[in-house]
Design a protein around this motif. Structure first.
Motif, PDB file in Angstrom:
ATOM      1  N   TYR A  70      30.351  45.389  78.684  1.00  0.00           N
ATOM      2  CA  TYR A  70      31.034  45.463  77.257  1.00  0.00           C
ATOM      3  C   TYR A  70      30.244  46.395  76.642  1.00  0.00           C
ATOM      4  O   TYR A  70      30.899  47.347  75.829  1.00  0.00           O
ATOM      5  CB  TYR A  70      30.908  44.122  76.681  1.00  0.00           C
ATOM      6  CG  TYR A  70      32.096  42.972  76.691  1.00  0.00           C
ATOM      7  CD1 TYR A  70      33.500  43.490  76.392  1.00  0.00           C
ATOM      8  CD2 TYR A  70      31.958  41.933  77.602  1.00  0.00           C
ATOM      9  CE1 TYR A  70      34.475  42.557  76.578  1.00  0.00           C
ATOM     10  CE2 TYR A  70      32.833  41.084  77.759  1.00  0.00           C
ATOM     11  CZ  TYR A  70      34.090  41.207  77.206  1.00  0.00           C
ATOM     12  OH  TYR A  70      35.134  40.616  77.664  1.00  0.00           O
ATOM     13  N   ASP A  71      28.833  46.347  76.686  1.00  0.00           N
ATOM     14  CA  ASP A  71      28.119  47.280  75.642  1.00  0.00           C
ATOM     15  C   ASP A  71      28.262  48.613  76.072  1.00  0.00           C
ATOM     16  O   ASP A  71      28.392  49.745  75.354  1.00  0.00           O
ATOM     17  CB  ASP A  71      26.485  46.841  75.844  1.00  0.00           C
ATOM     18  CG  ASP A  71      25.722  47.623  75.288  1.00  0.00           C
ATOM     19  OD1 ASP A  71      25.765  47.808  73.813  1.00  0.00           O
ATOM     20  OD2 ASP A  71      24.773  48.457  75.688  1.00  0.00           O
ATOM     21  N   GLN A  74      31.746  49.880  74.848  1.00  0.00           N
ATOM     22  CA  GLN A  74      31.805  49.999  73.424  1.00  0.00           C
ATOM     23  C   GLN A  74      30.950  51.168  72.952  1.00  0.00           C
ATOM     24  O   GLN A  74      31.430  51.989  72.091  1.00  0.00           O
ATOM     25  CB  GLN A  74      31.042  48.841  72.906  1.00  0.00           C
ATOM     26  CG  GLN A  74      31.003  48.827  71.263  1.00  0.00           C
ATOM     27  CD  GLN A  74      32.427  48.614  70.568  1.00  0.00           C
ATOM     28  OE1 GLN A  74      33.113  47.924  71.216  1.00  0.00           O
ATOM     29  NE2 GLN A  74      32.410  49.266  69.394  1.00  0.00           N
ATOM     30  N   ASP A  78      35.563  52.025  71.187  1.00  0.00           N
ATOM     31  CA  ASP A  78      35.654  50.868  70.280  1.00  0.00           C
ATOM     32  C   ASP A  78      36.599  49.978  70.729  1.00  0.00           C
ATOM     33  O   ASP A  78      37.835  50.121  70.570  1.00  0.00           O
ATOM     34  CB  ASP A  78      35.804  51.050  68.931  1.00  0.00           C
ATOM     35  CG  ASP A  78      35.780  50.179  67.925  1.00  0.00           C
ATOM     36  OD1 ASP A  78      35.306  48.952  68.454  1.00  0.00           O
ATOM     37  OD2 ASP A  78      36.162  50.227  66.516  1.00  0.00           O
ATOM     38  N   THR A  80      36.062  46.666  69.930  1.00  0.00           N
ATOM     39  CA  THR A  80      35.751  45.589  69.011  1.00  0.00           C
ATOM     40  C   THR A  80      34.740  44.663  69.086  1.00  0.00           C
ATOM     41  O   THR A  80      34.290  43.498  68.729  1.00  0.00           O
ATOM     42  CB  THR A  80      36.931  44.871  68.662  1.00  0.00           C
ATOM     43  OG1 THR A  80      37.216  43.826  69.661  1.00  0.00           O
ATOM     44  CG2 THR A  80      38.160  45.531  68.420  1.00  0.00           C
ATOM     45  N   VAL A  81      33.577  45.133  70.254  1.00  0.00           N
ATOM     46  CA  VAL A  81      32.377  44.164  70.456  1.00  0.00           C
ATOM     47  C   VAL A  81      31.394  44.140  69.316  1.00  0.00           C
ATOM     48  O   VAL A  81      30.888  45.306  68.755  1.00  0.00           O
ATOM     49  CB  VAL A  81      31.756  45.034  71.664  1.00  0.00           C
ATOM     50  CG1 VAL A  81      30.459  44.211  71.984  1.00  0.00           C
ATOM     51  CG2 VAL A  81      32.761  44.803  72.701  1.00  0.00           C
ATOM     52  N   VAL A 145      34.120  39.551  70.298  1.00  0.00           N
ATOM     53  CA  VAL A 145      35.516  40.620  70.311  1.00  0.00           C
ATOM     54  C   VAL A 145      36.444  39.952  69.619  1.00  0.00           C
ATOM     55  O   VAL A 145      36.718  38.852  69.213  1.00  0.00           O
ATOM     56  CB  VAL A 145      35.647  40.915  71.643  1.00  0.00           C
ATOM     57  CG1 VAL A 145      34.572  41.596  72.634  1.00  0.00           C
ATOM     58  CG2 VAL A 145      36.297  39.944  72.503  1.00  0.00           C
ATOM     59  N   MET A 150      41.200  43.744  71.359  1.00  0.00           N
ATOM     60  CA  MET A 150      40.144  44.036  72.340  1.00  0.00           C
ATOM     61  C   MET A 150      40.916  44.344  73.739  1.00  0.00           C
ATOM     62  O   MET A 150      40.672  45.476  74.306  1.00  0.00           O
ATOM     63  CB  MET A 150      38.993  42.861  72.770  1.00  0.00           C
ATOM     64  CG  MET A 150      38.046  43.462  73.763  1.00  0.00           C
ATOM     65  SD  MET A 150      38.597  43.719  75.666  1.00  0.00           S
ATOM     66  CE  MET A 150      38.767  41.813  75.941  1.00  0.00           C
TER      67      MET A 150
END
Length: 386
Positions: A70-71, A74, A78, A80-81, A145, A150
């Motif tokens: 996720y990181d 992101q 984007d 939405t994390v 999120v 997402m």
């Protein structure tokens, strides 16, 4: 079609999308076929909490890998994390004992967590009621999120940046292995050729392999959730999990005192009957999502769950939530339910048909947290990658 894919994923929810992501990362040619214009089922009907802390050791490891994924995404696009952490709030001495035991387990697993005093909880979480909380366990690396946004952002990223072919509003009606390749036929008469198929959609599983579906141990869970109106000038950071969550989540099963504490609970309580535990998460518009409940049926009898919302369940959740937080408003603007499939005996359903058709579904409530990490390992296994 003249294009031949290395992989076709049937189902564009979190589990399917992350399988596609890892296959694309490995340089494979990938398509997703989604029966709806965009995913509308379990992936978008949940809290959007990514909480490896609540899982047993196996799935916590997948969840921790998910956090890294996720990181990484992101940082490029984007989706939405928000890295705003998770907390478990203990309301009595038994729950304090459980969070202390889980803290020790986390240290052995090298997963960062911090025990919070009552005073630290009250300072960190505005509106938290002093007569509810005795202590907390905070996980700084966990994220939230916006689930309804997402998955569409993730698919957009895969299409624009990774070369995914995405076919929405497309119903698969047949999937067969023929002469060393797999043929996927859709309701509009289009035929796709691929080396492998990963089927991640429970309803498509039921359509394509009804006999196998009927013999599976899959059951369906119905969950109710509520959303307040936006809370003006009020911020509640991260995922808030409370005493009933401590008594429910699998991570706590590994605590030495868990079984003894669970045995003392009232078996006929309302929260037991409807599988209720109280969660809070503030959405980006300032509203607070509150839930949730759990009602079960065998997959073959999922229609028995009905399509109505139980107002007594909603009323109970609101009443319990008011015992925990003093929000500026508890006026509800949205109510809905989600449905997800899970296995009775296994942590996920996996079955291979004709060597190259892999049915992978029934991930249950682990989807938003565990899909990214699990899919990374699974793609390596399916394609024999190092």
């Amino acid at each position: 079609m003249n294009i031949k894919y290395d992989l076709i994923v049937i189902g564009g929810g979190a589990l399917g999308a992350f399988h596609a992501y890892h296959a694309l990362e490995a340089g494979l040619k990938v398509a997703i076929i989604e029966k709806d214009k965009q995913p509308i089922s379990a992936t978008v009907r949940n809290f959007g909490q990514v909480v490896p802390s609540g899982m047993d050791t196996k799935w916590q490891n997948y969840g921790r890998e998910s956090l890294k994924i996720y990181d990484d995404i992101q940082s490029r696009f984007d989706i939405t994390v928000r890295k705003n952490g998770s907390v478990y709030l203990a309301s009595n001495q038994e729950e304090v004992q459980l969070i202390e035991e889980l803290s020790t387990i986390n240290k052995h697993n090298a997963y960062e967590s911090h025990l919070l005093t009552k005073e630290q909880c009250l300072e960190k979480y505005p509106g938290l009621k002093s007569d509810y909380v005795l202590g907390g366990l905070f996980f700084p690396d966990e994220v939230t999120v916006e689930p309804r946004v997402m998955i569409n952002r993730l698919l957009e990223f895969l299409i624009k940046e990774k070369g995914l072919n995405y076919f929405g509003n497309t119903k698969v009606i047949n999937c067969d292995a023929v002469s060393g390749e797999t043929i996927v036929t859709t309701a509009n008469g289009v035929v796709y050729k691929t080396s492998k198929v990963i089927l991640c959609c429970g309803s498509e599983f039921k359509t394509l392999y009804p006999e196998l579906f009927a013999k599976s141990d899959i059951e369906v869970t119905k969950l109710q959730m509520l959303q307040t109106k936006p809370q003006l000038s009020y911020e509640l950071k991260g995922s808030i999990l409370t005493g009933l969550s401590i008594r429910r989540y699998e991570a706590f099963y590994e605590c030495s005192s868990f079984s003894e504490i669970k045995a003392k609970e009232e078996p006929n309580s309302f929260e037991k009957k409807w599988g209720i535990h109280i969660l809070f998460k503030q959405a980006t518009d300032g509203s607070v999502i509150i839930g949730d409940s759990h009602e079960y049926a065998d997959a073959a009898n999922m229609d028995d769950l009905g399509f109505d919302l139980r107002m007594d369940v909603d009323d109970f959740m609101i009443a319990e939530a008011k015992k925990i937080f003093n929000l500026p408003t508890f006026e509800i603007q949205n109510r809905w339910y989600g449905m997800y499939s899970q296995c009775k005996e296994n942590d996920i359903f996996q079955h291979t048909v004709d060597n190259n058709i892999h049915i992978i579904t029934g991930i249950g409530g682990k989807g938003m947290t565990g899909s990214a990490g699990f899919s990374k390992e699974n793609i390596k296994n399916i394609f024999n990658l190092k």
